[in-house]
Design an enzyme around this catalytic site. Structure first.
Site, PDB file in Angstrom:
ATOM      1  N   GLU A   9       0.797  -1.231   0.000  1.00 18.80           N
ATOM      2  CA  GLU A   9       0.000   0.000   0.000  1.00 18.80           C
ATOM      3  C   GLU A   9       0.825   1.275   0.000  1.00 18.80           C
ATOM      4  O   GLU A   9       0.451   2.258  -0.622  1.00 18.80           O
ATOM      5  CB  GLU A   9      -0.931   0.072   1.236  1.00 18.80           C
ATOM      6  CG  GLU A   9      -1.977  -1.009   1.300  1.00 18.80           C
ATOM      7  CD  GLU A   9      -1.583  -2.033   2.326  1.00 18.80           C
ATOM      8  OE1 GLU A   9      -0.433  -2.500   2.246  1.00 18.80           O
ATOM      9  OE2 GLU A   9      -2.407  -2.376   3.182  1.00 18.80           O
ATOM     10  N   ASP A  82      -1.825  -5.070   3.715  1.00 22.17           N
ATOM     11  CA  ASP A  82      -1.868  -5.344   5.160  1.00 22.17           C
ATOM     12  C   ASP A  82      -2.664  -6.605   5.494  1.00 22.17           C
ATOM     13  O   ASP A  82      -3.628  -6.946   4.790  1.00 22.17           O
ATOM     14  CB  ASP A  82      -2.479  -4.143   5.900  1.00 22.17           C
ATOM     15  CG  ASP A  82      -1.496  -2.994   6.029  1.00 22.17           C
ATOM     16  OD1 ASP A  82      -0.303  -3.198   5.750  1.00 22.17           O
ATOM     17  OD2 ASP A  82      -1.927  -1.887   6.414  1.00 22.17           O
ATOM     18  N   ASP A  84      -5.230  -7.757   7.094  1.00 25.31           N
ATOM     19  CA  ASP A  84      -6.545  -7.624   7.718  1.00 25.31           C
ATOM     20  C   ASP A  84      -7.600  -7.507   6.627  1.00 25.31           C
ATOM     21  O   ASP A  84      -7.301  -7.665   5.439  1.00 25.31           O
ATOM     22  CB  ASP A  84      -6.581  -6.406   8.653  1.00 25.31           C
ATOM     23  CG  ASP A  84      -6.213  -5.094   7.951  1.00 25.31           C
ATOM     24  OD1 ASP A  84      -6.173  -5.070   6.698  1.00 25.31           O
ATOM     25  OD2 ASP A  84      -5.966  -4.096   8.661  1.00 25.31           O
ATOM     26  N   GLU A  86      -9.278  -4.948   5.406  1.00 21.24           N
ATOM     27  CA  GLU A  86      -9.043  -3.873   4.436  1.00 21.24           C
ATOM     28  C   GLU A  86      -7.943  -4.259   3.462  1.00 21.24           C
ATOM     29  O   GLU A  86      -8.051  -4.029   2.250  1.00 21.24           O
ATOM     30  CB  GLU A  86      -8.665  -2.574   5.167  1.00 21.24           C
ATOM     31  CG  GLU A  86      -9.784  -1.942   5.973  1.00 21.24           C
ATOM     32  CD  GLU A  86     -10.951  -1.477   5.113  1.00 21.24           C
ATOM     33  OE1 GLU A  86     -10.718  -0.958   3.998  1.00 21.24           O
ATOM     34  OE2 GLU A  86     -12.098  -1.650   5.558  1.00 21.24           O
ATOM     35  N   TYR A 300       2.388  -5.594  13.382  1.00 23.20           N
ATOM     36  CA  TYR A 300       1.179  -4.933  12.878  1.00 23.20           C
ATOM     37  C   TYR A 300       0.353  -4.392  14.041  1.00 23.20           C
ATOM     38  O   TYR A 300       0.105  -5.081  15.031  1.00 23.20           O
ATOM     39  CB  TYR A 300       0.354  -5.912  12.049  1.00 23.20           C
ATOM     40  CG  TYR A 300      -0.720  -5.249  11.238  1.00 23.20           C
ATOM     41  CD1 TYR A 300      -0.426  -4.187  10.387  1.00 23.20           C
ATOM     42  CD2 TYR A 300      -2.051  -5.673  11.321  1.00 23.20           C
ATOM     43  CE1 TYR A 300      -1.408  -3.566   9.642  1.00 23.20           C
ATOM     44  CE2 TYR A 300      -3.038  -5.075  10.566  1.00 23.20           C
ATOM     45  CZ  TYR A 300      -2.718  -4.014   9.734  1.00 23.20           C
ATOM     46  OH  TYR A 300      -3.696  -3.405   8.991  1.00 23.20           O
ATOM     47  N   ARG A 302      -2.814  -3.165  14.179  1.00 27.59           N
ATOM     48  CA  ARG A 302      -4.274  -3.324  14.256  1.00 27.59           C
ATOM     49  C   ARG A 302      -4.576  -4.755  14.668  1.00 27.59           C
ATOM     50  O   ARG A 302      -4.621  -5.664  13.854  1.00 27.59           O
ATOM     51  CB  ARG A 302      -4.930  -2.983  12.917  1.00 27.59           C
ATOM     52  CG  ARG A 302      -4.803  -1.501  12.567  1.00 27.59           C
ATOM     53  CD  ARG A 302      -5.591  -1.113  11.331  1.00 27.59           C
ATOM     54  NE  ARG A 302      -5.429   0.304  11.056  1.00 27.59           N
ATOM     55  CZ  ARG A 302      -4.486   0.816  10.262  1.00 27.59           C
ATOM     56  NH1 ARG A 302      -3.615   0.004   9.655  1.00 27.59           N
ATOM     57  NH2 ARG A 302      -4.403   2.112  10.058  1.00 27.59           N
ATOM     58  N   HIS A 346      -3.378 -12.151  14.461  1.00 29.89           N
ATOM     59  CA  HIS A 346      -2.135 -11.409  14.653  1.00 29.89           C
ATOM     60  C   HIS A 346      -1.655 -11.525  16.087  1.00 29.89           C
ATOM     61  O   HIS A 346      -2.400 -11.857  16.988  1.00 29.89           O
ATOM     62  CB  HIS A 346      -2.336  -9.928  14.311  1.00 29.89           C
ATOM     63  CG  HIS A 346      -3.006  -9.705  13.010  1.00 29.89           C
ATOM     64  ND1 HIS A 346      -2.559 -10.272  11.838  1.00 29.89           N
ATOM     65  CD2 HIS A 346      -4.114  -8.991  12.686  1.00 29.89           C
ATOM     66  CE1 HIS A 346      -3.360  -9.901  10.851  1.00 29.89           C
ATOM     67  NE2 HIS A 346      -4.309  -9.133  11.333  1.00 29.89           N
TER      68      HIS A 346
END
Length: 697
Positions: A9, A82, A84, A86, A300, A302, A346
């Protein structure tokens, strides 16, 4: 030469990954999402099974063309967004755009951006996880349906520019209900009695608190009760009834989750949730470290899991043993229970290398990056250490039928506290000081020196801070790690909530919109309903629910509520507050309006007169430099500060609430009021003068 293309990203993430791979790899960045629902319309075909209409995000055409060109020259493409929902959705859109077979092994993910993690991911690609994609789609479409249907209704019935959202409306409700609780709170009187006793054997005076009778605790509610009791207490003979000794273990807090990181960074560093996530993203994606190049410093960020890999745990234990000693290493590695429903994909937030100490990398980091990294590093290291051990003592003192209690504690072994202490909502760390009591023996007669009654009143519950609001959202199961920061930013940007110091306070507009939402869209702002919806989204991710079915079940009652609201909400007229400012263009008295960036002055004769001015809140306080009037100003992030109305000619500014009082020491500087440690103090604004006075002196 055959080349492999890796797509991430952000450019920072791309730069960090490049150094781990050889010449046969090229790394490109999408700069976030490349496709989304259109802003100009709902973008969801309700009648066609909620089919979304995705379009290329404005400004991303050039990025997509470059990616297509690089994809043609690559013999293998890896999508490394990433790890997750999203990130999975971005990879799915990339696969569609670049004509990558979604059933192919094109998706790679890593929880930390290190050489080992990246190479392992490249060697173990997988297919795109459509369950994750569908969970993201369901959330996005659900939020679009709510926002794009209720917001226009609020525009028509209340005021243009308003918005409603599935999670933001619940967050606003939480803040509004707390304010209502505070406004309706009736303080209750209560009294405490402390006593100072002299121990003849040790010749020491110590304090004990009145408890009650030998059979029950007594609540002292008024002065009359206390005065009657004091007469009996003064006549009593006091002896040590019993002494209870014990030990207490205090275990370290677990490694950070997204929520606890945001809470602790707010408490200890004063960071907003948005700032915490921005800096954590930088630390995750990679920082140029002197002698190493671009390095991902944390895992990470989140996550709602406290799980730690066995490898990271082993490295931490070795580090602790070498630097602190065997007694600081637990016999078996610490394990932490997670609260509620946790997505355990995670790890918790931790440093990628325990050997990369904060002081070692400090010169390569900005001040805020260093402070957040140190917080994460110390919390993780402490979480792998032994408990702190305290010796406790409770002395029960008998006087007639009454009991006083004295409690003491002494830290016997510091354990994890050599590194880390948790913070409180007022920004202070936990108190961890010894309370020493004299050596006493049972049946020892004590001499009563003083009785000290004190009147108190129960306090209203505190207003929410960003930290406590995040904690409440998490406890209620509302939102997920990625949503806390944008939710709080949204309700502040929309003018529903404002920051006053550390507190979040609902505005009149926020209260009005909240009342309408509760009356006409009760499900949307219902805590349990919102939490249940999060669980349904989790079930989609787990492959146990079909996303279109979840949307259909939601939409039918929502449409009924929408139609009912459209018919029954009466037009609400919000009268603009008049100011003292006169419009220099047409002579009308200007009114105070609230826009996206807060309050401003506007001419009431709009659209004939379009004159606007910044709104300045004036205080009845004289500027200490030029005798002008002190005004309230706000930073771009909404933080209040105080300055002179004659700026820029006069440069007086203060973060603290000013006062008209003069310093009795230096006279020429006024005293400012500062809320610190729960007390209001007057401090001299002259940095060379240290005069301080508590309110009431």
């Amino acid at each position: 030469m055959a080349q492999k293309l890796i797509i991430v990203e952000s450019p920072a993430k791309a730069n960090t990954i490049k150094k781990f791979l050889g010449r046969g790899y090229k790394v490109e960045a999408t700069m976030g999402h490349i496709k989304d629902l259109p802003k100009s319309q709902l973008g969801v075909d309700i009648e066609n099974n909620f089919e979304p209409k995705y379009i290329t995000i404005r400004g991303k055409g050039e990025v997509i063309n470059k990616l297509k060109k690089e994809a043609k020259n690559a013999d293998k493409i890896f999508l490394a967004t990433d790890p997750d929902r999203e990130g999975e959705a971005i990879s799915w859109h990339l696969a569609n755009t670049l004509n990558i077979d979604k059933g192919s092994l094109c998706r790679i993910e890593f929880n930390e951006i290190t050489s080992q993690a990246v190479k392992k991911a490249v060697n173990n690609p997988r297919t795109i996880n459509m369950n994750l994609v569908d969970a993201q789609q369901a959330r996005r479409i659900l939020d679009r349906i709510v926002g794009y249907n209720i917001s226009p209704l609020l525009w028509r019935k209340v005021k243009k520019g308003l918005s409603a959202g599935r999670v933001q409306s619940v967050a606003t409700r939480i803040v509004c209900e707390r304010e209502e609780e505070i406004n309706n709170f009736i303080p209750q009187e209560y009294w405490n009695i402390s006593a100072n006793f002299l121990s003849p054997s040790s010749n020491q005076i110590f304090e004990a608190m009145f408890y009650g009778t030998q059979t029950k605790k007594l609540e002292l509610k008024n002065e009359e009760e206390v005065n009657g009791l004091l007469e009996d207490l003064k006549k009593a003979v006091y002896t040590v009834k019993n002494i209870k000794k014990g030990t207490k273990r205090r275990n370290a807090a677990p490694p950070f989750t997204t929520s606890t990181l945001q809470q602790e960074a707010y408490r200890k560093l004063g960071f907003t949730t948005k700032k915490t996530m921005m800096i954590a993203q930088q630390l995750y994606e990679g920082i140029e470290i002197e002698g190493e190049g671009a390095v991902g410093l944390i895992t990470y960020m989140r996550t709602d899991s406290t799980r730690i890999s066995s490898e990271a745990q082993s490295q931490a234990r070795t580090y602790i043993k070498n630097n602190y000693g065997d007694q600081y290493v637990p016999e078996t590695p610490n394990k932490y229970k997670t609260k509620g429903k946790t997505q355990d994909a995670h790890e918790g937030v931790r440093p990628t290398s325990i050997d990369r100490e904060p002081e070692r990398v400090k010169d390569s980091l900005s001040r805020d990056q260093y402070r957040l990294y140190k917080l994460i590093y110390n919390r993780f290291l402490a979480s792998q250490m032994t408990a702190a051990i305290y010796e406790t003592m409770t002395i029960n003192i008998k006087g007639g039928d009454y009991i006083f209690k004295a409690k003491g504690s002494r830290k016997m072994f510091p354990g994890y506290t050599v590194i880390y202490q948790e913070g409180n909502d007022d920004g202070r760390e936990e108190k961890d000081t010894d309370i020493n009591l004299p050596k006493l023996s049972e049946n020892e007669v004590l001499e009563l020196k003083t009785l000290n009654p004190s009147q108190h009143f129960t306090q209203a519950p505190p207003r929410y801070t960003e930290a406590s609001l995040v904690k409440t959202l998490e406890e209620l199961g509302i939102g997920r790690p990625s949503t806390y920061a944008p939710t709080i930013s949204t309700i502040i940007t929309r003018g529903y909530v404002v920051r006053e110091g550390r507190n979040l306070v609902p505005t009149e507009l926020g209260t009005l919109v909240n009342d309408l939402m509760i009356e006409f869209f009760n499900n949307i702002v219902d805590y349990k309903f919102t939490a249940d919806m999060e669980e349904k989204l989790d079930k989609i991710e787990e492959g146990n629910e079909i996303w279109q079915n979840i949307l259909a079940d939601f939409y039918r009652p929502f449409k009924e509520s929408l139609d009912h609201a459209d018919k029954n909400i009466k037009k609400v007229e919000i009268a603009d507050e008049e100011s003292d400012e006169i419009c220099e263009k047409c002579g009308a008295r200007m009114v105070i309006k609230t826009g996206r960036y807060g309050k401003f002055l506007a001419c009431p004769n709009f659209p004939d007169c379009r004159n606007t001015k910044p709104f300045v809140e004036k205080l009845d306080i004289s500027c200490p430099k030029c005798n002008g009037q002190v005004v309230v100003r706000r930073t771009k992030k909404g933080r209040r500060f105080y300055g002179c109305e004659n700026y820029p000619e006069c440069d007086f500014v203060s973060w603290n609430m000013p006062s008209n009082k003069k310093c009795p020491i230096c006279d020429s500087f006024m005293i400012v009021k500062k809320d610190r440690n729960g007390k209001e103090n007057y401090l001299c604004s002259n940095k060379d003068c240290r005069y301080k006075m508590e309110e009431g002196q």
